[in-house]
Design a protein around this motif. Structure first.
Motif, PDB file in Angstrom:
ATOM      1  N   MET A   1       0.849  -1.193   0.000  1.00 32.68           N
ATOM      2  CA  MET A   1       0.000   0.000   0.000  1.00 32.68           C
ATOM      3  C   MET A   1       0.886   1.244   0.000  1.00 32.68           C
ATOM      4  SD  MET A   1      -2.945   1.152   2.724  1.00 32.68           S
ATOM      5  CE  MET A   1      -4.033  -0.149   2.152  1.00 32.68           C
ATOM      6  N   ALA A   2       0.512   2.213  -0.842  1.00 35.06           N
ATOM      7  CA  ALA A   2       1.279   3.449  -0.914  1.00 35.06           C
ATOM      8  C   ALA A   2       1.135   4.234   0.377  1.00 35.06           C
ATOM      9  CB  ALA A   2       0.792   4.286  -2.109  1.00 35.06           C
ATOM     10  N   SER A   3       2.174   5.038   0.684  1.00 41.82           N
ATOM     11  CA  SER A   3       2.127   5.836   1.909  1.00 41.82           C
ATOM     12  C   SER A   3       1.181   7.014   1.716  1.00 41.82           C
ATOM     13  CB  SER A   3       3.530   6.327   2.245  1.00 41.82           C
ATOM     14  OG  SER A   3       4.034   7.118   1.178  1.00 41.82           O
ATOM     15  N   SER A   4       0.788   7.617   2.837  1.00 43.94           N
ATOM     16  CA  SER A   4      -0.097   8.773   2.776  1.00 43.94           C
ATOM     17  C   SER A   4       0.652   9.987   2.236  1.00 43.94           C
ATOM     18  CB  SER A   4      -0.640   9.077   4.171  1.00 43.94           C
ATOM     19  OG  SER A   4      -1.377   7.982   4.659  1.00 43.94           O
ATOM     20  N   PHE A   5      -0.075  10.880   1.576  1.00 44.50           N
ATOM     21  CA  PHE A   5       0.539  12.099   1.058  1.00 44.50           C
ATOM     22  C   PHE A   5      -0.545  13.152   0.882  1.00 44.50           C
ATOM     23  CE2 PHE A   5      -0.856   9.653  -2.563  1.00 44.50           C
ATOM     24  CZ  PHE A   5      -1.460  10.587  -3.388  1.00 44.50           C
ATOM     25  N   SER A   6      -0.126  14.409   0.871  1.00 43.75           N
ATOM     26  CA  SER A   6      -1.049  15.512   0.598  1.00 43.75           C
ATOM     27  C   SER A   6      -0.267  16.651  -0.018  1.00 43.75           C
ATOM     28  CB  SER A   6      -1.750  15.977   1.882  1.00 43.75           C
ATOM     29  OG  SER A   6      -0.811  16.486   2.806  1.00 43.75           O
ATOM     30  N   ASN A   7      -0.862  17.299  -1.002  1.00 44.22           N
ATOM     31  CA  ASN A   7      -0.236  18.452  -1.631  1.00 44.22           C
ATOM     32  C   ASN A   7      -1.299  19.256  -2.343  1.00 44.22           C
ATOM     33  OD1 ASN A   7      -0.257  17.583  -4.670  1.00 44.22           O
ATOM     34  ND2 ASN A   7       0.620  15.816  -3.580  1.00 44.22           N
ATOM     35  N   VAL A   8      -0.931  20.427  -2.824  1.00 44.62           N
ATOM     36  CA  VAL A   8      -1.833  21.289  -3.589  1.00 44.62           C
ATOM     37  C   VAL A   8      -1.168  21.609  -4.918  1.00 44.62           C
ATOM     38  CG1 VAL A   8      -3.043  23.497  -3.682  1.00 44.62           C
ATOM     39  CG2 VAL A   8      -2.850  22.286  -1.503  1.00 44.62           C
ATOM     40  N   GLN A   9      -1.888  21.365  -5.999  1.00 46.08           N
ATOM     41  CA  GLN A   9      -1.407  21.687  -7.336  1.00 46.08           C
ATOM     42  C   GLN A   9      -2.056  23.005  -7.769  1.00 46.08           C
ATOM     43  OE1 GLN A   9       0.831  19.649  -9.150  1.00 46.08           O
ATOM     44  NE2 GLN A   9       0.993  18.526  -7.203  1.00 46.08           N
ATOM     45  N   VAL A  10      -1.225  24.033  -8.023  1.00 46.66           N
ATOM     46  CA  VAL A  10      -1.712  25.364  -8.403  1.00 46.66           C
ATOM     47  C   VAL A  10      -1.570  25.526  -9.911  1.00 46.66           C
ATOM     48  CG1 VAL A  10      -1.438  27.840  -8.094  1.00 46.66           C
ATOM     49  CG2 VAL A  10      -1.091  26.308  -6.150  1.00 46.66           C
ATOM     50  N   TYR A  11      -2.661  25.883 -10.567  1.00 45.67           N
ATOM     51  CA  TYR A  11      -2.706  25.986 -12.022  1.00 45.67           C
ATOM     52  C   TYR A  11      -2.080  27.295 -12.486  1.00 45.67           C
ATOM     53  CZ  TYR A  11      -4.922  25.341 -16.645  1.00 45.67           C
ATOM     54  OH  TYR A  11      -5.172  25.144 -17.984  1.00 45.67           O
ATOM     55  N   THR A  12      -1.308  27.226 -13.563  1.00 48.48           N
ATOM     56  CA  THR A  12      -0.681  28.437 -14.098  1.00 48.48           C
ATOM     57  C   THR A  12      -1.293  28.881 -15.424  1.00 48.48           C
ATOM     58  OG1 THR A  12       1.024  27.177 -15.287  1.00 48.48           O
ATOM     59  CG2 THR A  12       1.505  27.834 -13.002  1.00 48.48           C
ATOM     60  N   GLY A  97      -4.067  11.505  -0.400  1.00 48.63           N
ATOM     61  CA  GLY A  97      -4.104  10.054  -0.572  1.00 48.63           C
ATOM     62  C   GLY A  97      -3.741   9.387   0.734  1.00 48.63           C
ATOM     63  N   ASP A  98      -4.572   8.466   1.166  1.00 45.52           N
ATOM     64  CA  ASP A  98      -4.275   7.723   2.391  1.00 45.52           C
ATOM     65  C   ASP A  98      -4.735   6.284   2.211  1.00 45.52           C
ATOM     66  OD1 ASP A  98      -7.050   7.763   2.714  1.00 45.52           O
ATOM     67  OD2 ASP A  98      -6.993   9.442   4.111  1.00 45.52           O
ATOM     68  N   GLY A  99      -4.747   5.529   3.296  1.00 43.61           N
ATOM     69  CA  GLY A  99      -5.097   4.122   3.206  1.00 43.61           C
ATOM     70  C   GLY A  99      -6.519   3.869   2.771  1.00 43.61           C
ATOM     71  N   ASP A 100      -7.397   4.885   2.881  1.00 43.14           N
ATOM     72  CA  ASP A 100      -8.806   4.701   2.540  1.00 43.14           C
ATOM     73  C   ASP A 100      -9.124   5.038   1.091  1.00 43.14           C
ATOM     74  OD1 ASP A 100      -9.596   3.864   5.100  1.00 43.14           O
ATOM     75  OD2 ASP A 100      -9.619   5.941   5.799  1.00 43.14           O
ATOM     76  N   GLY A 101      -8.323   5.879   0.472  1.00 44.08           N
ATOM     77  CA  GLY A 101      -8.624   6.256  -0.897  1.00 44.08           C
ATOM     78  C   GLY A 101      -8.050   7.610  -1.245  1.00 44.08           C
ATOM     79  N   LEU A 102      -8.651   8.251  -2.241  1.00 46.54           N
ATOM     80  CA  LEU A 102      -8.150   9.500  -2.799  1.00 46.54           C
ATOM     81  C   LEU A 102      -9.204  10.593  -2.642  1.00 46.54           C
ATOM     82  CD1 LEU A 102      -5.837  10.799  -4.566  1.00 46.54           C
ATOM     83  CD2 LEU A 102      -7.264  10.235  -6.534  1.00 46.54           C
ATOM     84  N   LEU A 164      -8.470   1.049  -7.654  1.00 48.46           N
ATOM     85  CA  LEU A 164      -7.140   0.833  -7.093  1.00 48.46           C
ATOM     86  C   LEU A 164      -7.256   0.372  -5.655  1.00 48.46           C
ATOM     87  CD1 LEU A 164      -5.300   3.970  -8.449  1.00 48.46           C
ATOM     88  CD2 LEU A 164      -5.060   1.645  -9.252  1.00 48.46           C
ATOM     89  N   GLY A 165      -6.455  -0.586  -5.284  1.00 48.29           N
ATOM     90  CA  GLY A 165      -6.481  -1.081  -3.912  1.00 48.29           C
ATOM     91  C   GLY A 165      -5.536  -0.337  -3.005  1.00 48.29           C
ATOM     92  N   GLU A 166      -5.041   0.803  -3.430  1.00 50.38           N
ATOM     93  CA  GLU A 166      -4.115   1.583  -2.610  1.00 50.38           C
ATOM     94  C   GLU A 166      -4.379   3.064  -2.850  1.00 50.38           C
ATOM     95  OE1 GLU A 166      -0.334   0.397  -4.014  1.00 50.38           O
ATOM     96  OE2 GLU A 166      -0.523   1.384  -5.930  1.00 50.38           O
ATOM     97  N   SER A 167      -3.789   3.896  -1.995  1.00 51.07           N
ATOM     98  CA  SER A 167      -3.952   5.340  -2.192  1.00 51.07           C
ATOM     99  C   SER A 167      -2.954   5.775  -3.255  1.00 51.07           C
ATOM    100  CB  SER A 167      -3.693   6.077  -0.874  1.00 51.07           C
ATOM    101  OG  SER A 167      -2.361   5.901  -0.452  1.00 51.07           O
ATOM    102  N   ALA A 168      -3.440   6.338  -4.324  1.00 53.03           N
ATOM    103  CA  ALA A 168      -2.580   6.750  -5.422  1.00 53.03           C
ATOM    104  C   ALA A 168      -3.359   7.689  -6.316  1.00 53.03           C
ATOM    105  CB  ALA A 168      -2.086   5.536  -6.221  1.00 53.03           C
ATOM    106  N   VAL A 169      -2.644   8.464  -7.127  1.00 54.71           N
ATOM    107  CA  VAL A 169      -3.272   9.254  -8.169  1.00 54.71           C
ATOM    108  C   VAL A 169      -3.245   8.399  -9.431  1.00 54.71           C
ATOM    109  CG1 VAL A 169      -3.126  11.325  -9.580  1.00 54.71           C
ATOM    110  CG2 VAL A 169      -2.540  11.439  -7.154  1.00 54.71           C
ATOM    111  N   PRO A 170      -4.396   8.036  -9.988  1.00 54.26           N
ATOM    112  CA  PRO A 170      -4.392   7.207 -11.193  1.00 54.26           C
ATOM    113  C   PRO A 170      -3.583   7.860 -12.304  1.00 54.26           C
ATOM    114  CG  PRO A 170      -6.608   7.409 -10.294  1.00 54.26           C
ATOM    115  CD  PRO A 170      -5.751   8.369  -9.538  1.00 54.26           C
ATOM    116  N   ARG A 171      -2.802   7.068 -13.014  1.00 59.58           N
ATOM    117  CA  ARG A 171      -1.957   7.616 -14.075  1.00 59.58           C
ATOM    118  C   ARG A 171      -2.808   8.312 -15.147  1.00 59.58           C
ATOM    119  NH1 ARG A 171       3.490   7.336 -15.508  1.00 59.58           N
ATOM    120  NH2 ARG A 171       3.726   8.858 -17.183  1.00 59.58           N
TER     121      ARG A 171
END
Length: 642
Positions: A1-12, A97-102, A164-171
């Motif tokens: 399972m992927a590790s937890s993560f958080s971020n903000v993507q700012v549009y240019t 993204g965490d253990g529960d989903g996106l 997906l069975g893990e926390s991830a951003v789908p490609r």
């Protein structure tokens, strides 16, 4: 399972990436340093706020990482995304993204525009987190803000997260939005191991002495009602106030806007604080200099603490304010709220909330059970959130497939709302279940032929709009070769449904009018035993519904042909009754007193008269109402008993 993560993507958008990044850094510093509450310190010093900004590249996004979002709370992510979108003057997407989903939070101009959850539990809890789940899953918002993202493609891309069975951003999603696959799956705490060249780290320390002498100022946030309000029902909303300045006394709370002016909401009282120390005030009407009508609740003795260090202290807990009122009609209007300290009215802040109120709830059934197990069904029956049409067909299938296909074509047009839509199809031919398929529909176009052809060949059909529960079900269980001999001979049923509390949802009136027209058409062209249009907390299922469960009728015998010819499945303001049911009424004269009766095919359509109640209609239909005794009798008959 992927590790937890958080971020903000700012549009240019089309701006030069380096210039956009430099402006963003400057705006972040200006927001945190402008009022003297914080001072910038070296990145490795003790700090209360830490932010990291990734280098710009060839993609139209700048990745921003905030230590405050590492708690994994959607509320913190939404706040950060809103702040960075306002800093940049461009849309921003918070990713968690965490253990529960996106979780994806779309913000523009400092406000939340949409929320997507791949974890349904998180979506259900979102009202408690302060994230407006009523906005969830609106692909059109993404297409509007990002012109390179077609709405139907976004819906397909986020659907990958569910598989997906893990926390991830789908490609597929990263490629569609043009995110950097590496940068969009990192969090503040994992940056050290990523070794990103050109990363800018910012650190700010809270200036306690400077804040203590600052004028009183407030930060205001709203928590929407946990349940959708409805006409004739109470309205409650929570306002959380945090001090951003020095200590002071006295607070005023004002309400205005279309929800007030149109009469949608009547504000009754405002409570400040909780427990024995709580204060309650009535609202008083007043007008501003520009003739804006306000309702104001005054708390002259309210104590406003000085701002505390972020993350600690009494002031961080803030002041809780509860608004209480009454929803006077169905509709969707904006409520504006302002909270200001009396010592410095300019230090106040406003917030807004869109009130989406449903119609009046269904009445408690005449034969509702007092058993505790039925209480939840009665409560859900009286929560008008899902509008539905329910049809029970007779034995003659002539013209049914074509009429259902026409009905879905019209229903699809309403639900698509002129935008592209993706539909998930589940179907079965006899005893073989096909793998679920997805169909993309163009804005304003008819459903694809590949979808419509299933109406001619399937005995079980489920069509659901991707990202929600809106759609249609049809089942002719008696046509299944796999039906066991001891199962009840189920009548063919169809269900149309739409949840009315989402952004972009059709209005209650428009959807109800269309549903009535669709069911009129079915009753005129097909053998219909009974049908009804209603609005409950949950759409009816073929083998049981809230009305029956509230009456303590819970077996699947209700789906049988025999039951459908002898008992109504529910009583709602608009119903269609066929000859078999009408023939069991002692007299049809009473119907005319409480309902407008109109022949449709072999059925009669009943529409509750203005001023009449469902209870009065139930009295007329009493011989047809479901009860546990009638359930036992039909069960015995079907099993060969007396």
């Amino acid at each position: 399972m992927a590790s937890s993560f958080s971020n903000v993507q700012v549009y240019t958008a089309g701006r030069p990436a380096d210039a956009a990044r430099a402006d963003l850094l400057q705006a972040i510093r200006r927001r945190l340093l402008g009022d003297g509450r914080f001072e910038e310190v070296p990145a490795d010093a003790n700090a209360d706020v830490r932010i990291a900004v990734a280098p710009s590249g060839t993609r139209p996004w700048i990745a921003v990482y905030a230590e405050a979002t590492e708690s994994g709370e959607p509320e913190a992510l939404a706040r950060a995304a809103a702040e960075f979108s306002e800093d940049a003057g461009m849309p921003a997407v918070g990713i968690l993204g965490d253990g529960d989903g996106l979780t994806l939070v779309l913000c523009a101009s400092g406000r939340c525009a949409d929320v997507y959850y791949s974890d349904t539990d998180a979506a259900d809890d979102s009202a408690d987190d302060g994230v407006p789940s009523a906005l969830a899953g609106q692909p059109a918002e993404w297409s509007r803000l990002f012109t390179h993202v077609p709405g139907h493609e976004f819906a397909r891309s986020v659907a990958d997260a569910e598989r997906l069975g893990e926390s991830a951003v789908p490609r597929r999603l990263a490629d569609l939005l043009k995110w950097d696959p590496a940068l969009c799956t990192l969090g503040f705490d994992t940056l050290a191991g990523a070794k990103i060249e050109g990363l800018t780290r910012l650190a700010f320390r809270y200036c306690e002495k400077a804040a203590a002498v600052r004028p009183a100022a407030l930060d205001v946030s709203l928590t929407p009602p946990a349940r959708r309000p409805h006409a004739g029902g109470p309205f409650e909303a929570s306002i959380h106030v945090t001090s951003l300045g020095g200590r002071s006394t006295g607070l005023d709370v004002a309400f205005w806007g279309p929800a007030i002016d149109s009469g949608l909401l009547r504000v009754d009282s405002v409570r400040l604080g909780a427990g024995g120390a709580a204060q309650t005030a009535d609202v008083q009407p007043t007008n501003t200099d520009d003739s804006q009508r306000l309702l104001v609740a005054e708390f002259p003795d309210a104590a406003i603490p000085a701002e505390g260090r972020p993350g600690a202290g009494e002031a961080e807990e803030g002041i809780e304010i509860a608004l209480r009122g009454l929803i006077q009609r169905a509709g969707r209007e904006e409520l504006l709220i302002g909270v200001a300290p009396r010592a410095n009215p300019e230090g106040g802040q406003g917030a807004s909330l869109v009130i989406d109120a449903g119609g009046a709830p269904a009445a408690k059934p005449m034969h509702a059970s007092s058993d505790e197990s039925c209480a939840l069904s009665i409560e859900a029956l009286q929560s008008p959130e899902v509008l539905f049409g329910f049809v029970v067909f007779g034995d003659d299938a002539t013209g049914r497939s074509a009429a259902l296909a026409d009905g879905f074509r019209r229903w699809h047009g309403l639900l698509a709302g002129g935008a592209a839509a993706t539909w998930r199809l589940g179907s079965a031919r006899h005893d073989r279940r096909n793998k679920p398929r997805q169909f993309n529909c163009r804005p304003g176009g008819d459903p694809p032929a590949g979808l419509m052809e299933h109406f001619d060949s399937c005995c079980v059909l489920s069509i659901q709009k991707l990202g929600g529960e809106d759609g249609m079900d049809y089942a002719d269980a008696g046509a299944r070769e796999s039906r066991k001999s001891d199962e009840p001979d189920e009548a063919p049923h169809a269900v149309f449904r739409v949840r009315l509390d989402g952004e972009g949802s059709p209005t209650h009136a428009a959807a109800e009018e269309l549903l009535a027209s669709v069911l009129d058409d079915l009753a005129g062209r097909c053998d219909v035993v009974q049908a009804f249009v209603g609005c409950w907390g949950v759409a009816p299922a073929i083998r049981g519904n809230l009305y029956e469960q509230a009456c303590d009728v819970g077996s699947t015998v209700v789906a049988s042909r025999q039951w459908a010819r002898q008992h109504v499945r529910a009583v709602t303001p608009t119903m269609w009754l066929g000859p078999a049911l009408l023939g069991q009424l002692p007299s049809q004269v009473g119907l005319e007193r409480v309902a407008d009766v109109h022949p449709i095919g072999r059925c009669k359509r009943l529409r509750l008269r203005r001023g009449a109640t469902l209870g009065e209609l139930e009295n007329v239909l009493e011989a047809l109402l479901p009860t546990p005794d009638q359930e036992s009798r039909v069960q015995g008959s079907l099993s060969g008993g007396d």
